[in-house]
Enzyme design. Structure first.
Site, PDB file in Angstrom:
ATOM      1  N   ASP A   3       1.552  -2.862  -1.287  1.00  0.00           N
ATOM      2  CA  ASP A   3       1.159  -3.095  -2.667  1.00  0.00           C
ATOM      3  C   ASP A   3       1.616  -4.508  -3.034  1.00  0.00           C
ATOM      4  O   ASP A   3       2.484  -5.077  -2.373  1.00  0.00           O
ATOM      5  CB  ASP A   3       1.836  -2.051  -3.565  1.00  0.00           C
ATOM      6  CG  ASP A   3       1.618  -2.324  -5.027  1.00  0.00           C
ATOM      7  OD1 ASP A   3       0.456  -2.421  -5.453  1.00  0.00           O
ATOM      8  OD2 ASP A   3       2.625  -2.469  -5.754  1.00  0.00           O
ATOM      9  N   ASP A   5       1.982  -6.183  -6.827  1.00  0.00           N
ATOM     10  CA  ASP A   5       2.884  -6.262  -7.973  1.00  0.00           C
ATOM     11  C   ASP A   5       4.019  -5.244  -7.858  1.00  0.00           C
ATOM     12  O   ASP A   5       3.778  -4.042  -7.715  1.00  0.00           O
ATOM     13  CB  ASP A   5       2.117  -5.996  -9.277  1.00  0.00           C
ATOM     14  CG  ASP A   5       1.184  -7.145  -9.627  1.00  0.00           C
ATOM     15  OD1 ASP A   5       1.677  -8.268  -9.801  1.00  0.00           O
ATOM     16  OD2 ASP A   5      -0.034  -6.907  -9.729  1.00  0.00           O
ATOM     17  N   ASP A  10       5.679   0.707  -4.981  1.00  0.00           N
ATOM     18  CA  ASP A  10       6.723   0.755  -6.000  1.00  0.00           C
ATOM     19  C   ASP A  10       6.316   1.583  -7.210  1.00  0.00           C
ATOM     20  O   ASP A  10       6.988   1.538  -8.244  1.00  0.00           O
ATOM     21  CB  ASP A  10       7.065  -0.671  -6.485  1.00  0.00           C
ATOM     22  CG  ASP A  10       6.016  -1.200  -7.438  1.00  0.00           C
ATOM     23  OD1 ASP A  10       6.381  -1.621  -8.556  1.00  0.00           O
ATOM     24  OD2 ASP A  10       4.822  -1.185  -7.088  1.00  0.00           O
TER      25      ASP A  10
END
Length: 200
Positions: free
Chosen positions: A16, A18, A174
């Site tokens: 991922d 961001d 995250d």
């Protein structure tokens, strides 16, 4: 490399963007809050932080659905304005060093892709300021799939781009939406939050 981030026997790594590869959480929040404010919408950072896996458009629609904004918000216009604000500060975004170490350690030995709910233009522009240029075989974003996270589409497309079966891919994420998407794709996943949000 931290042992909790070691990829083990994975044959491909999907990251991922961001919050995983880069620490862009506050910059993303500030840009979104600033474009919503003229429409009478106050975006709470706690609410925003709990939905980091959503694309900007999906986040605005979710906000409206949950009653935090009117249903008539010009979603596409707001997303475009948010992107302009974010890009103005792209050079201030920094990497998460613990995850960057994984990328640099396996570059050239394992195929790797960025698989993000963000926009391609935003990621490509931000990446120019960071030590990630040329390290990834593929970049798959929300722009290229019909459904964003928590649907598995982004991760499945990234695995296809790397020509590695989903079951042999490992995802670094995250957000709860991203972890759900990885599992729906049949992939192993490492939640980086215990590392990236660890107190100094």
């Amino acid at each position: 490399m931290l042992p909790e981030l070691h990829p083990g026997h994975a044959e491909a790594l999907l990251f991922d963007w961001d919050g995983t590869l880069v620490d862009s959480q506050y910059a993303n929040y500030r840009a979104m809050a600033d474009v919503l404010a003229p429409h009478g919408v106050t975006l709470q950072q706690e609410w925003f932080d709990a939905r980091t896996g959503l694309s900007s458009a999906d986040l605005i629609r979710t906000l409206a659905k949950e009653g935090g904004a009117g249903p008539d918000l010009p979603v596409e216009e707001l997303v475009a304005a948010r992107d302009v604000l974010f890009l103005a500060n792209a050079d201030r975004i920094e990497v998460h060093p613990e995850v960057a170490e994984v990328v640099h350690a396996h570059h050239g030995t394992l195929p790797m892709a960025v698989a993000s709910g963000g926009a391609r233009l935003i990621i490509e522009t931000t990446m120019r300021h960071l030590p990630y240029q040329g390290l990834f075989t593929a970049l798959v974003t929300r722009d290229e799939v019909r459904r964003g996270k928590p649907a598995p589409d982004i991760f499945l497309r990234a695995a296809d781009a790397l020509a590695v079966p989903p079951a042999r891919c490992l995802v670094y994420e995250d957000s709860d939406e991203g972890i759900e998407a990885a599992r729906a794709a049949g992939m192993a996943v490492i939640d980086v939050r215990p590392v990236t949000r660890r107190a100094p």
